[in-house]
Design a protein around this motif. Sequence first.
Motif, PDB file in Angstrom:
ATOM      1  N   ARG A   4      81.408  35.307  35.711  1.00  0.00           N
ATOM      2  CA  ARG A   4      81.053  33.996  35.157  1.00  0.00           C
ATOM      3  C   ARG A   4      82.244  33.388  34.449  1.00  0.00           C
ATOM      4  O   ARG A   4      83.082  34.082  33.905  1.00  0.00           O
ATOM      5  N   GLN A   5      82.287  32.064  34.446  1.00  0.00           N
ATOM      6  CA  GLN A   5      83.345  31.323  33.759  1.00  0.00           C
ATOM      7  C   GLN A   5      82.882  31.017  32.342  1.00  0.00           C
ATOM      8  O   GLN A   5      81.795  30.508  32.140  1.00  0.00           O
ATOM      9  N   THR A   6      83.717  31.345  31.351  1.00  0.00           N
ATOM     10  CA  THR A   6      83.389  30.992  29.977  1.00  0.00           C
ATOM     11  C   THR A   6      84.046  29.664  29.640  1.00  0.00           C
ATOM     12  O   THR A   6      84.780  29.103  30.433  1.00  0.00           O
ATOM     13  N   SER A   7      83.795  29.168  28.449  1.00  0.00           N
ATOM     14  CA  SER A   7      84.215  27.823  28.064  1.00  0.00           C
ATOM     15  C   SER A   7      85.727  27.626  28.085  1.00  0.00           C
ATOM     16  O   SER A   7      86.202  26.576  28.457  1.00  0.00           O
ATOM     17  N   MET A  10      88.178  31.256  30.797  1.00  0.00           N
ATOM     18  CA  MET A  10      88.186  32.709  30.912  1.00  0.00           C
ATOM     19  C   MET A  10      87.035  33.146  31.806  1.00  0.00           C
ATOM     20  O   MET A  10      85.931  32.628  31.697  1.00  0.00           O
ATOM     21  N   LEU A  11      87.324  34.115  32.665  1.00  0.00           N
ATOM     22  CA  LEU A  11      86.288  34.726  33.477  1.00  0.00           C
ATOM     23  C   LEU A  11      85.762  35.939  32.730  1.00  0.00           C
ATOM     24  O   LEU A  11      86.518  36.627  32.052  1.00  0.00           O
ATOM     25  N   ASP A  40      91.784  35.706  32.367  1.00  0.00           N
ATOM     26  CA  ASP A  40      92.023  34.366  32.896  1.00  0.00           C
ATOM     27  C   ASP A  40      92.336  34.385  34.387  1.00  0.00           C
ATOM     28  O   ASP A  40      92.525  33.336  34.993  1.00  0.00           O
ATOM     29  N   GLY A  41      92.396  35.555  35.008  1.00  0.00           N
ATOM     30  CA  GLY A  41      92.687  35.651  36.432  1.00  0.00           C
ATOM     31  C   GLY A  41      94.167  35.518  36.729  1.00  0.00           C
ATOM     32  O   GLY A  41      94.568  35.537  37.888  1.00  0.00           O
ATOM     33  N   GLU A  42      95.001  35.380  35.704  1.00  0.00           N
ATOM     34  CA  GLU A  42      96.443  35.208  35.881  1.00  0.00           C
ATOM     35  C   GLU A  42      97.215  36.343  35.209  1.00  0.00           C
ATOM     36  O   GLU A  42      97.868  37.124  35.877  1.00  0.00           O
ATOM     37  N   HIS A  43      97.165  36.394  33.861  1.00  0.00           N
ATOM     38  CA  HIS A  43      97.949  37.378  33.121  1.00  0.00           C
ATOM     39  C   HIS A  43      97.195  38.055  31.986  1.00  0.00           C
ATOM     40  O   HIS A  43      97.535  39.149  31.601  1.00  0.00           O
ATOM     41  N   LYS A  44      96.205  37.404  31.412  1.00  0.00           N
ATOM     42  CA  LYS A  44      95.537  37.908  30.217  1.00  0.00           C
ATOM     43  C   LYS A  44      94.246  38.637  30.579  1.00  0.00           C
ATOM     44  O   LYS A  44      93.474  38.168  31.423  1.00  0.00           O
TER      45      LYS A  44
END
Length: 166
Positions: A4-7, A10-11, A40-44
Motif C-alpha cells: 500500500r502507498q502511504t501519504s 512511502m510504500l 520509497d522503492g528507491e533507496h530508503k
Amino acid sequence: MNGRQTSSDMLERVVAINRVSKVVKGGKRFRFSVLVVVGDGEHKVGVGMGKAREISEAVRKGIESAKKDLRTVKKVGKTIPHPILGRFGSAEVLLKPAAPGTGVIAGGVVRAIMELGGVKDVLTKVVGRTNNPINVARATLDAVGAMRTPDEILALRGKKRTQEAE
C-alpha cells in the motif's frame, strides 16, 4: 511490487502478524503484534513493530515506528555492491549481488525489505538458526547498514577513482 502507498510517497507492506493471548479471569484477551516494512522503492527502507488490540491500529503504529528507523540502501545499478552477512541474535542473512534480470531471490521478510529498498537483482539466504521474522528483518537491516559502495571505500582509503576502474 505490491504494497500500500502511504501519504508521504512511502510504500508499506505488512510482513508478519502475531496474535498474542493473555488469560484473565473472564477468559482470553487477544492482542496483535505486527511487523511492517516501509520504503520509497528507491533507496530508503525501514522496519517497525506495532502492537495493539486491533490489527489496523497495530499496523498504523508499525508504520510510524518504521518511518523513524529509515536506512539508505546502497546500490550499484540495480543490485547491491558486494556480498555481505548481516547478523542479529541467532538470525544470519546472506545478501549477494546478482546479474541483471535475476530478480529478487528471497523469502518473505528479506524480499519485502529488498523490494521496498529499490533493489531489483539480489540473491539472499537466511543461514542462521532461526525463522523468527523480527530477527531476520533486523539482521537484513544490519547487512543493509554495513554495505559500502566502491566510491565510499575509495574515499575511506584516500584514493581516487581511475579510468581503468570504470
